[in-house]
Design a protein around this motif. Structure first.
Motif, PDB file in Angstrom:
ATOM      1  N   VAL A   1       0.827  -1.216   0.000  1.00 39.38           N
ATOM      2  CA  VAL A   1       0.000   0.000   0.000  1.00 39.38           C
ATOM      3  C   VAL A   1       0.860   1.266   0.000  1.00 39.38           C
ATOM      4  N   GLY A   2       2.159   1.073  -0.212  1.00 34.80           N
ATOM      5  CA  GLY A   2       3.053   2.221  -0.387  1.00 34.80           C
ATOM      6  C   GLY A   2       3.357   2.990   0.880  1.00 34.80           C
ATOM      7  N   LEU A   3       3.335   2.289   2.002  1.00 31.55           N
ATOM      8  CA  LEU A   3       3.618   2.978   3.259  1.00 31.55           C
ATOM      9  C   LEU A   3       4.815   2.380   4.000  1.00 31.55           C
ATOM     10  N   ALA A   4       5.689   1.740   3.272  1.00 34.11           N
ATOM     11  CA  ALA A   4       6.835   1.074   3.905  1.00 34.11           C
ATOM     12  C   ALA A   4       7.672   2.040   4.740  1.00 34.11           C
TER      13      ALA A   4
ATOM     14  N   LEU B   1     -12.172  11.379   1.806  1.00 28.31           N
ATOM     15  CA  LEU B   1     -10.933  11.809   1.147  1.00 28.31           C
ATOM     16  C   LEU B   1     -11.271  12.774   0.014  1.00 28.31           C
ATOM     17  N   ASP B   2     -10.286  13.574  -0.371  1.00 25.59           N
ATOM     18  CA  ASP B   2     -10.561  14.501  -1.469  1.00 25.59           C
ATOM     19  C   ASP B   2     -10.638  13.731  -2.795  1.00 25.59           C
ATOM     20  N   TYR B   3     -11.133  14.388  -3.817  1.00 24.49           N
ATOM     21  CA  TYR B   3     -11.483  13.712  -5.069  1.00 24.49           C
ATOM     22  C   TYR B   3     -10.322  12.911  -5.666  1.00 24.49           C
ATOM     23  N   ASN B   4      -9.173  13.585  -5.797  1.00 25.20           N
ATOM     24  CA  ASN B   4      -8.029  12.924  -6.450  1.00 25.20           C
ATOM     25  C   ASN B   4      -7.566  11.704  -5.660  1.00 25.20           C
ATOM     26  N   LEU B   5      -7.496  11.894  -4.331  1.00 23.84           N
ATOM     27  CA  LEU B   5      -7.053  10.802  -3.466  1.00 23.84           C
ATOM     28  C   LEU B   5      -8.044   9.647  -3.532  1.00 23.84           C
ATOM     29  N   ARG B   6      -9.326  10.006  -3.572  1.00 21.82           N
ATOM     30  CA  ARG B   6     -10.381   8.985  -3.622  1.00 21.82           C
ATOM     31  C   ARG B   6     -10.229   8.136  -4.884  1.00 21.82           C
ATOM     32  N   GLU B   7     -10.015   8.804  -6.002  1.00 21.60           N
ATOM     33  CA  GLU B   7      -9.858   8.082  -7.272  1.00 21.60           C
ATOM     34  C   GLU B   7      -8.645   7.162  -7.213  1.00 21.60           C
ATOM     35  N   GLY B   8      -7.555   7.716  -6.678  1.00 16.92           N
ATOM     36  CA  GLY B   8      -6.320   6.942  -6.588  1.00 16.92           C
ATOM     37  C   GLY B   8      -6.473   5.734  -5.681  1.00 16.92           C
ATOM     38  N   MET B   9      -7.106   5.954  -4.537  1.00 17.60           N
ATOM     39  CA  MET B   9      -7.279   4.874  -3.571  1.00 17.60           C
ATOM     40  C   MET B   9      -8.190   3.783  -4.134  1.00 17.60           C
ATOM     41  N   ARG B  10      -9.197   4.200  -4.903  1.00 13.29           N
ATOM     42  CA  ARG B  10     -10.113   3.236  -5.484  1.00 13.29           C
ATOM     43  C   ARG B  10      -9.373   2.326  -6.470  1.00 13.29           C
ATOM     44  N   GLU B  11      -8.505   2.954  -7.258  1.00 19.41           N
ATOM     45  CA  GLU B  11      -7.701   2.159  -8.196  1.00 19.41           C
ATOM     46  C   GLU B  11      -6.797   1.190  -7.444  1.00 19.41           C
ATOM     47  N   GLU B  12      -6.178   1.704  -6.382  1.00 23.26           N
ATOM     48  CA  GLU B  12      -5.290   0.859  -5.570  1.00 23.26           C
ATOM     49  C   GLU B  12      -6.064  -0.321  -4.988  1.00 23.26           C
ATOM     50  N   LEU B  13      -7.246  -0.026  -4.484  1.00 22.49           N
ATOM     51  CA  LEU B  13      -8.059  -1.081  -3.873  1.00 22.49           C
ATOM     52  C   LEU B  13      -8.387  -2.146  -4.907  1.00 22.49           C
ATOM     53  N   MET B  14      -8.799  -1.716  -6.090  1.00 23.09           N
ATOM     54  CA  MET B  14      -9.142  -2.672  -7.137  1.00 23.09           C
ATOM     55  C   MET B  14      -7.949  -3.550  -7.472  1.00 23.09           C
ATOM     56  N   ALA B  15      -6.763  -2.922  -7.543  1.00 21.71           N
ATOM     57  CA  ALA B  15      -5.550  -3.690  -7.843  1.00 21.71           C
ATOM     58  C   ALA B  15      -5.271  -4.693  -6.739  1.00 21.71           C
ATOM     59  N   LEU B  16      -5.446  -4.275  -5.476  1.00 22.12           N
ATOM     60  CA  LEU B  16      -5.183  -5.176  -4.352  1.00 22.12           C
ATOM     61  C   LEU B  16      -6.186  -6.319  -4.316  1.00 22.12           C
ATOM     62  N   LEU B  17      -7.439  -6.004  -4.713  1.00 23.52           N
ATOM     63  CA  LEU B  17      -8.475  -7.037  -4.663  1.00 23.52           C
ATOM     64  C   LEU B  17      -8.342  -8.043  -5.803  1.00 23.52           C
TER      65      LEU B  17
ATOM     66  N   GLU C   1     -19.593   4.832  -8.864  1.00 25.99           N
ATOM     67  CA  GLU C   1     -18.649   3.943  -8.182  1.00 25.99           C
ATOM     68  C   GLU C   1     -19.143   2.502  -8.274  1.00 25.99           C
ATOM     69  N   ALA C   2     -20.448   2.328  -8.042  1.00 26.38           N
ATOM     70  CA  ALA C   2     -21.031   0.985  -8.095  1.00 26.38           C
ATOM     71  C   ALA C   2     -20.930   0.396  -9.501  1.00 26.38           C
ATOM     72  N   LEU C   3     -21.183   1.255 -10.495  1.00 27.21           N
ATOM     73  CA  LEU C   3     -21.107   0.792 -11.878  1.00 27.21           C
ATOM     74  C   LEU C   3     -19.698   0.368 -12.244  1.00 27.21           C
ATOM     75  N   ARG C   4     -18.738   1.130 -11.739  1.00 24.58           N
ATOM     76  CA  ARG C   4     -17.353   0.905 -12.120  1.00 24.58           C
ATOM     77  C   ARG C   4     -16.741  -0.301 -11.393  1.00 24.58           C
ATOM     78  N   MET C   5     -17.150  -0.473 -10.109  1.00 23.88           N
ATOM     79  CA  MET C   5     -16.420  -1.426  -9.285  1.00 23.88           C
ATOM     80  C   MET C   5     -17.031  -2.811  -9.187  1.00 23.88           C
ATOM     81  N   GLY C   6     -18.349  -2.881  -9.040  1.00 26.79           N
ATOM     82  CA  GLY C   6     -18.936  -4.127  -8.579  1.00 26.79           C
ATOM     83  C   GLY C   6     -19.128  -5.194  -9.637  1.00 26.79           C
ATOM     84  N   ASP C   7     -19.017  -6.460  -9.194  1.00 23.62           N
ATOM     85  CA  ASP C   7     -19.465  -7.570 -10.029  1.00 23.62           C
ATOM     86  C   ASP C   7     -20.990  -7.646  -9.921  1.00 23.62           C
ATOM     87  N   GLN C   8     -21.447  -7.300  -8.722  1.00 19.96           N
ATOM     88  CA  GLN C   8     -22.880  -7.290  -8.428  1.00 19.96           C
ATOM     89  C   GLN C   8     -23.184  -5.996  -7.693  1.00 19.96           C
ATOM     90  N   THR C   9     -24.428  -5.568  -7.763  1.00 25.37           N
ATOM     91  CA  THR C   9     -24.802  -4.409  -6.951  1.00 25.37           C
ATOM     92  C   THR C   9     -26.161  -4.675  -6.311  1.00 25.37           C
TER      93      THR C   9
END
Lengths: 352, 289
Positions: free
Chosen positions: A117-120, A160-176, A193-201
């Motif tokens: 998660v880039g916090l080493a 979180l602010d918009y840019n951070l939120r977008e970045g974190m969402r991408e990171e989460l998807m990569a981790l998942l 967000e639901a449209l972009r992320m979920g397999d199901q909603t």
């Protein structure tokens, strides 16, 4: 499989969960609903922090008597929840040590996750010494390092602010991606967000699960008027219409061509749900600008056509002075048509 | 430039000199004299009073006794106070009731309270021994046996000051954020593990503060001993401050009691600093997963 059966929870007569029955399979399911829809309560119930009537079971095991600390669940909430008295590395190791892992092994696993998660570099710091985004990353890493088969994410990036939120969402998807058989339940108020992320909603409103399915299918055909309201942002326009053999009349807006709606639709009263992007300028309906919101490269304009409120979505940044008159064109051929009971009956002619 | 700012510091500085520095320097000077009832005044006795103190076993025994008394009373107060605070932490009605109830011992004047306890402990007239006899334990020599008298002093101190510890620790518990407890549940920690890994470490700073405040107060214990046992039987409950009081106020050995006081002050300052550092390391910085 995580199975929820007939969950009910009310406090002071206010229903928080109402007859919820859902199955969650491995993969990412989004819980989509407005604030107060019951998403957080549902996640808390799964985690054992709320106690509804009904049954929760996982892979056949009933969780009724299982306290939260024995449930194979990890959770990240809106607030940046960490242990303030522990450094970042110990924060991550905490759930592993509690599970009985040796301290050295737990610290090694925590260090690996911290790197992911880039916090080493932050291992020895206390959470209070980190920024909000970093604190939430620690919370997320602590949930992920546990490797629990069920991961509950309650609007984890909303603060979180918009840019951070977008970045974190991408990171989460990569981790998942490497999450394997994990059942991830992600609560959100943002339909995109639901449209972009979920397999199901799962659409939620007033403690009820209104509809569930593949995000695009749910978005394309919300089964009920309440579901249409939940799944659309900007808000969907709801118009009261009366149809007879030759004409279509909409309250406050006047007559429209009959052929905008399917030919086989029987005469009667209907609610037409028209998305904001299906309203454009340069038409015949007169409306005055009540509010203009510019979001990124889009403009959402709230209008008033007599007593009928309307919302229009336009590409690019547009300038509409408050109170200015705009002539609107409503593409009713793209409307969703609901009956008197609020259930979806048909789609406008343009849906084919 | 801006020299006038020092004028504003002057009143505080004068008070500091008058209240702290002057008495301290005067005590240092007195301790190098043999001022007593026969030789009043500031003569020059060199280090004679300190040499005498070095060989005064009664003083060192009193210091050792005081250390035991302080550790025992503060430890018991902390454990009881913490347990009581935990009991009423989540229960608002109980919290209000206990907070009012527990203010009573703290509001009682130590001397009055010690007189009451002396009556309770009275071996033939007090109510405690008949109760113990009724329970089949038998009457105890509360104030005439060295060990029992020591225990009696501890009981009275604990009775009076546990509420103080309770209130401080309850305030600390109420100020804790609720989120880490939620996280601990999710992370697999049951109630006992949550207490050990979350509650107790997060209470580290307030615990150290409470313990130090009580340790400082306990190191000055005087009224309870004076009224309850008068240091007896023999000298078995005599603490340093009581011994200094005897030497200074009863025997009027001003020079000697100044040397005892100064040494006592230095020992306490060093000891409390070391205790504070050790507690900080143990309870605040040392908290780990």
């Amino acid at each position: 499989m995580l199975r929820l059966s007939n969950l009910d929870l009310a406090e002071d007569g206010v229903p928080h969960l109402a007859d919820i029955s859902l199955d969650f399979r491995p993969g990412l399911t989004t819980l989509l609903g407005r604030t107060g829809a019951g998403k957080t309560t549902l996640l808390r119930a799964i985690a054992g922090l709320a106690h509804p009537f009904g049954q929760i079971s996982f892979n056949g095991q009933d969780w009724a008597q299982l306290p939260p600390w024995h449930r194979p669940v990890a959770m990240v909430t809106q607030q940046f929840i960490n242990y303030p008295h522990l450094n970042v590395l110990d924060n991550l190791a905490f759930p592993l040590i509690r599970r009985g892992e040796a301290r050295a092994a737990a610290l090694a696993a925590a260090e690996t996750m911290l790197g992911r998660v880039g916090l080493a570099q932050m291992a020895s710091r206390r959470p209070s010494e980190l920024s909000g985004g970093q604190q939430q990353r620690v919370a997320l890493a602590r949930a992920l390092v546990k490797g629990a088969p069920i991961l509950l994410l309650d609007e984890p990036f909303v603060n979180l602010d918009y840019n951070l939120r977008e970045g974190m969402r991408e990171e989460l998807m990569a981790l998942l991606q490497s999450g394997g058989e994990t059942t991830v339940i992600y609560a959100s108020t943002d339909p995109r967000e639901a449209l972009r992320m979920g397999d199901q909603t799962v659409l939620m409103s007033e403690g009820r699960a209104l509809q569930s399915g593949a995000p695009r299918a749910v978005f394309a055909a919300p089964a009920a008027l309440a579901a249409a309201r939940v799944v659309n942002d900007p808000p969907i326009n709801i118009l009261s219409a009366r149809l007879d053999a030759t004409s279509l009349d909409i309250d406050h807006l006047g007559p429209f061509p009959r052929d905008a709606l399917p030919e086989d639709l029987p005469p009667g009263g209907y609610s037409l749900a028209l998305r904001a992007e299906d309203i454009r300028q340069n038409g015949t309906v007169s409306a005055r600008v009540a509010l203009t919101e510019v979001s990124g490269s889009e403009t959402v304009t709230h209008l008033q056509a007599g007593a009928q409120p309307l919302v229009m979505l336009e590409r690019r940044v547009q300038s509409h002075p408050l109170g200015a008159e705009i002539r609107l064109a409503l593409d009713l051929r793209r409307a969703l048509i609901y009956g008197a009971d609020g259930a979806l009956i048909a789609k406008g002619a343009a849906h084919g | 430039m801006y020299r006038q700012k020092y004028i504003f510091l002057l009143p505080g500085l004068l008070v500091l000199i008058a209240v702290i520095l002057f008495p301290l320097i005067f005590t240092i000077r007195v301790s190098f004299s043999s001022w007593d009832v026969y030789n009043p005044g500031l003569n020059d006795a060199g280090g004679a009073m300190y040499a005498r103190m070095w060989e005064d076993a009664r003083y060192w025994q009193a210091l050792w006794r005081l250390s035991l008394l302080s550790v025992a009373t503060v430890l018991i107060q902390y454990l009881l106070g913490f347990a009581l605070a935990l009991l009423v932490w989540r229960d608002i009605a109980a919290r209000r009731f206990f907070r009012v109830l527990f203010l009573v011992p703290m509001m009682t004047t130590p001397v009055v309270m010690s007189v009451i306890w002396r009556t309770i402990f009275h071996e033939s007239l007090g109510p405690l021994n008949p109760i113990l006899e009724g329970l089949g334990i038998g009457a105890q020599p509360w104030l005439s046996h060295p060990g029992f008298a020591f225990v009696a002093v501890i009981i009275v101190e604990v009775w009076q000051w546990t509420p103080f510890m309770f209130l401080l620790l309850l305030a600390g518990l109420l100020s804790l954020p609720s989120e880490p407890f939620l996280a601990a549940k999710i992370d697999g920690a049951g109630p006992i593990r949550t207490f050990l890994s979350v509650t107790f470490p997060m209470m580290g700073a307030i615990s150290v503060g409470a313990i130090l405040i009580r340790a400082i107060e306990a190191s000055k214990i005087m009224e309870t001993v004076y009224v309850l046992t008068s240091g007896g039987p023999g000298t078995s409950t005599e603490t340093v401050s009581y011994y200094i009081y005897i030497r200074g106020m009863r025997d009027f050995q001003i020079g000697y009691s100044a040397a005892l006081s100064l040494t006592y002050l230095i020992i306490m300052a060093v000891a409390l600093t070391l205790i504070a550092k050790a507690l900080m390391r143990l309870m605040v910085r040392g908290a780990g997963a």
